[in-house]
Design an enzyme around this catalytic site. Structure first.
Site, PDB file in Angstrom:
ATOM      1  N   LYS A  66       0.824  -1.202   0.000  1.00  0.00           N
ATOM      2  CA  LYS A  66       0.000   0.000   0.000  1.00  0.00           C
ATOM      3  C   LYS A  66       0.861   1.255   0.000  1.00  0.00           C
ATOM      4  O   LYS A  66       0.620   2.187  -0.768  1.00  0.00           O
ATOM      5  CB  LYS A  66      -0.932  -0.014   1.219  1.00  0.00           C
ATOM      6  CG  LYS A  66      -2.013   1.032   1.145  1.00  0.00           C
ATOM      7  CD  LYS A  66      -2.806   1.143   2.440  1.00  0.00           C
ATOM      8  CE  LYS A  66      -3.572  -0.122   2.747  1.00  0.00           C
ATOM      9  NZ  LYS A  66      -4.620   0.120   3.788  1.00  0.00           N
ATOM     10  N   LYS A  78       1.730  -3.993  10.836  1.00  0.00           N
ATOM     11  CA  LYS A  78       0.346  -4.036  11.307  1.00  0.00           C
ATOM     12  C   LYS A  78       0.362  -4.700  12.669  1.00  0.00           C
ATOM     13  O   LYS A  78       1.293  -5.465  12.989  1.00  0.00           O
ATOM     14  CB  LYS A  78      -0.506  -4.875  10.338  1.00  0.00           C
ATOM     15  CG  LYS A  78      -1.998  -4.642  10.443  1.00  0.00           C
ATOM     16  CD  LYS A  78      -2.494  -3.531   9.543  1.00  0.00           C
ATOM     17  CE  LYS A  78      -3.978  -3.330   9.727  1.00  0.00           C
ATOM     18  NZ  LYS A  78      -4.521  -2.302   8.853  1.00  0.00           N
ATOM     19  N   ASP A 113      -7.651   0.892  13.080  1.00  0.00           N
ATOM     20  CA  ASP A 113      -8.175  -0.078  12.113  1.00  0.00           C
ATOM     21  C   ASP A 113      -9.499  -0.586  12.677  1.00  0.00           C
ATOM     22  O   ASP A 113     -10.062   0.023  13.592  1.00  0.00           O
ATOM     23  CB  ASP A 113      -7.173  -1.224  11.872  1.00  0.00           C
ATOM     24  CG  ASP A 113      -7.578  -2.100  10.680  1.00  0.00           C
ATOM     25  OD1 ASP A 113      -7.657  -1.576   9.555  1.00  0.00           O
ATOM     26  OD2 ASP A 113      -7.844  -3.297  10.861  1.00  0.00           O
ATOM     27  N   ALA A 235     -16.313  -4.179   4.357  1.00  0.00           N
ATOM     28  CA  ALA A 235     -16.415  -4.847   5.662  1.00  0.00           C
ATOM     29  C   ALA A 235     -15.123  -5.626   5.886  1.00  0.00           C
ATOM     30  O   ALA A 235     -14.052  -5.044   5.944  1.00  0.00           O
ATOM     31  CB  ALA A 235     -17.647  -5.744   5.702  1.00  0.00           C
ATOM     32  N   MET A 236     -15.220  -6.944   5.986  1.00  0.00           N
ATOM     33  CA  MET A 236     -14.020  -7.748   6.174  1.00  0.00           C
ATOM     34  C   MET A 236     -13.570  -8.280   4.802  1.00  0.00           C
ATOM     35  O   MET A 236     -14.330  -8.259   3.844  1.00  0.00           O
ATOM     36  CB  MET A 236     -14.310  -8.908   7.127  1.00  0.00           C
ATOM     37  CG  MET A 236     -14.853  -8.459   8.474  1.00  0.00           C
ATOM     38  SD  MET A 236     -13.846  -7.185   9.292  1.00  0.00           S
ATOM     39  CE  MET A 236     -12.625  -8.229  10.081  1.00  0.00           C
ATOM     40  N   ALA A 256     -13.120  -0.565   0.258  1.00  0.00           N
ATOM     41  CA  ALA A 256     -12.097  -0.253   1.258  1.00  0.00           C
ATOM     42  C   ALA A 256     -11.532  -1.481   1.950  1.00  0.00           C
ATOM     43  O   ALA A 256     -10.454  -1.418   2.533  1.00  0.00           O
ATOM     44  CB  ALA A 256     -12.675   0.673   2.322  1.00  0.00           C
ATOM     45  N   ALA A 257     -12.253  -2.598   1.925  1.00  0.00           N
ATOM     46  CA  ALA A 257     -11.817  -3.763   2.699  1.00  0.00           C
ATOM     47  C   ALA A 257     -10.425  -4.212   2.269  1.00  0.00           C
ATOM     48  O   ALA A 257     -10.091  -4.165   1.082  1.00  0.00           O
ATOM     49  CB  ALA A 257     -12.810  -4.904   2.550  1.00  0.00           C
ATOM     50  N   ASN A 258      -9.631  -4.653   3.239  1.00  0.00           N
ATOM     51  CA  ASN A 258      -8.311  -5.203   2.934  1.00  0.00           C
ATOM     52  C   ASN A 258      -8.451  -6.658   2.508  1.00  0.00           C
ATOM     53  O   ASN A 258      -9.325  -7.369   2.993  1.00  0.00           O
ATOM     54  CB  ASN A 258      -7.434  -5.123   4.182  1.00  0.00           C
ATOM     55  CG  ASN A 258      -6.899  -3.720   4.414  1.00  0.00           C
ATOM     56  OD1 ASN A 258      -6.219  -3.156   3.558  1.00  0.00           O
ATOM     57  ND2 ASN A 258      -7.218  -3.140   5.563  1.00  0.00           N
TER      58      ASN A 258
HETATM   59  P1  NAI Z   1     -15.712  -0.764  10.923  1.00  0.00           P
HETATM   60  O1  NAI Z   1     -15.437  -1.794  11.935  1.00  0.00           O
HETATM   61  O2  NAI Z   1     -16.036   0.633  11.360  1.00  0.00           O
HETATM   62  O3  NAI Z   1     -16.897  -1.218   9.947  1.00  0.00           O
HETATM   63  C1  NAI Z   1     -17.024  -2.500   9.434  1.00  0.00           C
HETATM   64  C2  NAI Z   1     -18.522  -2.784   9.281  1.00  0.00           C
HETATM   65  O4  NAI Z   1     -18.698  -4.002   8.551  1.00  0.00           O
HETATM   66  C3  NAI Z   1     -19.258  -2.975  10.621  1.00  0.00           C
HETATM   67  O5  NAI Z   1     -20.373  -2.101  10.678  1.00  0.00           O
HETATM   68  C4  NAI Z   1     -19.692  -4.434  10.578  1.00  0.00           C
HETATM   69  O6  NAI Z   1     -20.942  -4.667  11.227  1.00  0.00           O
HETATM   70  C5  NAI Z   1     -19.802  -4.678   9.091  1.00  0.00           C
HETATM   71  N1  NAI Z   1     -19.760  -6.082   8.679  1.00  0.00           N
HETATM   72  C6  NAI Z   1     -19.145  -7.139   9.277  1.00  0.00           C
HETATM   73  N2  NAI Z   1     -19.363  -8.259   8.571  1.00  0.00           N
HETATM   74  C7  NAI Z   1     -20.131  -7.922   7.505  1.00  0.00           C
HETATM   75  C8  NAI Z   1     -20.682  -8.628   6.413  1.00  0.00           C
HETATM   76  N3  NAI Z   1     -20.486  -9.936   6.262  1.00  0.00           N
HETATM   77  N4  NAI Z   1     -21.423  -7.956   5.507  1.00  0.00           N
HETATM   78  C9  NAI Z   1     -21.632  -6.639   5.622  1.00  0.00           C
HETATM   79  N5  NAI Z   1     -21.131  -5.903   6.643  1.00  0.00           N
HETATM   80  C10 NAI Z   1     -20.384  -6.541   7.565  1.00  0.00           C
HETATM   81  O7  NAI Z   1     -14.414  -0.743   9.964  1.00  0.00           O
HETATM   82  P2  NAI Z   1     -13.963   0.376   8.933  1.00  0.00           P
HETATM   83  O8  NAI Z   1     -12.959   1.250   9.577  1.00  0.00           O
HETATM   84  O9  NAI Z   1     -15.142   0.978   8.269  1.00  0.00           O
HETATM   85  O10 NAI Z   1     -13.149  -0.503   7.879  1.00  0.00           O
HETATM   86  C11 NAI Z   1     -13.827  -1.293   6.900  1.00  0.00           C
HETATM   87  C12 NAI Z   1     -12.788  -2.023   6.061  1.00  0.00           C
HETATM   88  O11 NAI Z   1     -11.928  -1.088   5.426  1.00  0.00           O
HETATM   89  C13 NAI Z   1     -11.879  -2.964   6.859  1.00  0.00           C
HETATM   90  O12 NAI Z   1     -11.577  -4.091   6.067  1.00  0.00           O
HETATM   91  C14 NAI Z   1     -10.646  -2.122   7.085  1.00  0.00           C
HETATM   92  O13 NAI Z   1      -9.489  -2.914   7.269  1.00  0.00           O
HETATM   93  C15 NAI Z   1     -10.584  -1.357   5.786  1.00  0.00           C
HETATM   94  N6  NAI Z   1      -9.841  -0.102   5.881  1.00  0.00           N
HETATM   95  C16 NAI Z   1     -10.212   0.866   6.773  1.00  0.00           C
HETATM   96  C17 NAI Z   1      -9.503   2.033   6.849  1.00  0.00           C
HETATM   97  C18 NAI Z   1      -9.890   3.141   7.778  1.00  0.00           C
HETATM   98  O14 NAI Z   1      -9.300   4.216   7.687  1.00  0.00           O
HETATM   99  N7  NAI Z   1     -10.857   2.978   8.650  1.00  0.00           N
HETATM  100  C19 NAI Z   1      -8.322   2.284   6.000  1.00  0.00           C
HETATM  101  C20 NAI Z   1      -8.052   1.210   5.063  1.00  0.00           C
HETATM  102  C21 NAI Z   1      -8.786   0.069   5.038  1.00  0.00           C
END
Ligand code: NAI
Length: 348
Positions: A66, A78, A113, A235-236, A256-258
């Site tokens: 990245k 990480k 994260d 999400a994940m 955005a998911a990794n």
């Molecule tokens: P978060 O934890 O705030 O949101 C993730 C959401 O996904 C939660 O609301 C959860 O309920 C939902 N979720 C879980 N399983 C699901 C499924 N099977 N189907 C639909 N929704 C589901 O995390 P955030 O910060 O929004 O990050 C989201 C993704 O983006 C992650 O993979 C993270 O690693 C990646 N990311 C985030 C960054 C950031 O700045 N926050 C930067 C780069 C990547």
């Protein structure tokens, strides 16, 4: 490694079990070839330590790519904290974790994260100075989700140009999977662009929050096989498999998911079906660009412009992909390896 290629071998992996606070953490430094390692801390209820180790090794390797893809002179790292953040996160545990980061002497600089917030980083920052994106009150630039979402939006626009000849997302149907910190912001940006947005999230709180902010958002049980123009995994990771790639109806996969692709064959299936995949570590670099901007004291406007420039990186990668008939994943890896090799040879 000495080859200059980001291999699967990590430079350093540290386990810490602190009995006093219950902290169980793993920090993985994948590569410092381009500079000290940056990467967030994930707080997650892993089934066991093997699962946590596999995740942190994969995620830290992704951070090396990245940073290099975003043209930043930093390496990849990480950390994961094992536990349910809703029940096991205490200030004492976060401070013990900060001490662990401090003990690495600055080879690893952490951020947020999944499962960690800017407020948590403020607490971590009481025991280490190797932390970025704390709250504004603590002297940081705050939550990275808004700029991460902005980078994803511009990645979608670049992919749209390749798919349909123009970057506009107006009138397109976009499915956003995951309405968390990044997903719900992305929904807002997409609605502002005139797109129709369908979202899904198993969490009732996340759905309610997103709908409260964006009443025009439609909700669904799942979006991956919905009739949409763009599928946005936020999400994940691991949702795109060889099997699921066969049923995706979108023309573009970008989110955005990794680690969105479970494995390389999943990417091959997308490619053979004419579906454009934007490599995740390129699309979601906005938060990292913000963290680096903060460490270097750069003005907010410049940082935002750099995040918008992810458009150009995606455009370049998709051009290489179509010119050489290789997947966008291979094209991105090629660009990154060349940058790391160049940095290594100039250091010799
Ligand atoms: P978060 O934890 O705030 O949101 C993730 C959401 O996904 C939660 O609301 C959860 O309920 C939902 N979720 C879980 N399983 C699901 C499924 N099977 N189907 C639909 N929704 C589901 O995390 P955030 O910060 O929004 O990050 C989201 C993704 O983006 C992650 O993979 C993270 O690693 C990646 N990311 C985030 C960054 C950031 O700045 N926050 C930067 C780069 C990547």
């Amino acid at each position: 490694g000495s080859s200059g290629e980001p291999s699967d071998a990590h430079e350093r992996v540290v386990f810490r079990h602190d009995h006093a606070t219950g902290l169980k953490a793993i920090v993985a430094i994948h590569s410092t070839v381009l500079g000290r390692a940056l990467g967030g801390t994930r707080f997650y209820p892993y089934g066991d330590e093997h699962e946590a180790l596999a995740d942190v090794l994969r995620l830290s390797r992704g951070m090396t790519y990245k940073a290099a893809a975003a043209g930043l002179p930093y390496g990849g790292g990480k950390a994961v904290i094992i536990g349910d953040p809703a029940t096991t996160k205490t200030p004492e545990l976060l401070q013990a974790y900060g001490s662990l980061v401090e003990s690495l002497g600055g080879d690893y600089v952490t951020g947020g994260d999944v499962g960690t917030t800017a407020d948590d980083l403020d607490i971590i920052g009481t025991t280490t100075s190797y932390v970025a994106t704390r709250t504004a009150a603590a002297g940081g630039t705050g939550d990275t989700a808004p700029l991460t979402a902005l980078g994803v939006l511009h990645s979608m626009r670049a992919a749209a140009m390749h798919a349909w000849g123009e970057p506009s997302l107006s009138g397109r149907r976009v499915g956003v999977e995951g309405l968390g910190k990044v997903g719900r912001r992305l929904v807002g940006l997409l609605l502002d662009e005139g797109a129709t947005v369908i979202g899904c999230d198993p969490s009732p709180e996340a759905r309610a929050l997103a709908r409260g902010l964006h009443p025009k958002l439609a909700l669904a049980e799942r979006v991956i096989d919905e009739e949409v123009d763009i599928y946005g995994p936020c999400a994940m990771g691991g949702t795109v498999t060889s099997a699921s790639a066969e049923v995706i109806r979108a023309r573009i996969v970008c989110g955005a998911a990794n680690n969105q692709l479970l494995d390389a064959p999943a990417g091959d299936v997308l490619q053979s079906r004419g579906i454009i995949w934007v490599p995740d570590y390129v699309a979601n670099a906005g938060g990292l660009v913000q963290g680096v901007g903060e460490l270097e004291g750069r003005p907010t406007d410049d940082v935002q412009r750099d995040v918008e420039a992810i458009f150009d990186t995606v455009d370049q990668i998709l051009r290489v992909s179509s010119d050489q008939s290789i997947t966008p994943g291979s094209a991105a890896d090629r660009v990154v390896r060349a940058r790391i090799a160049a940095a290594t040879s100039s250091a010799d």
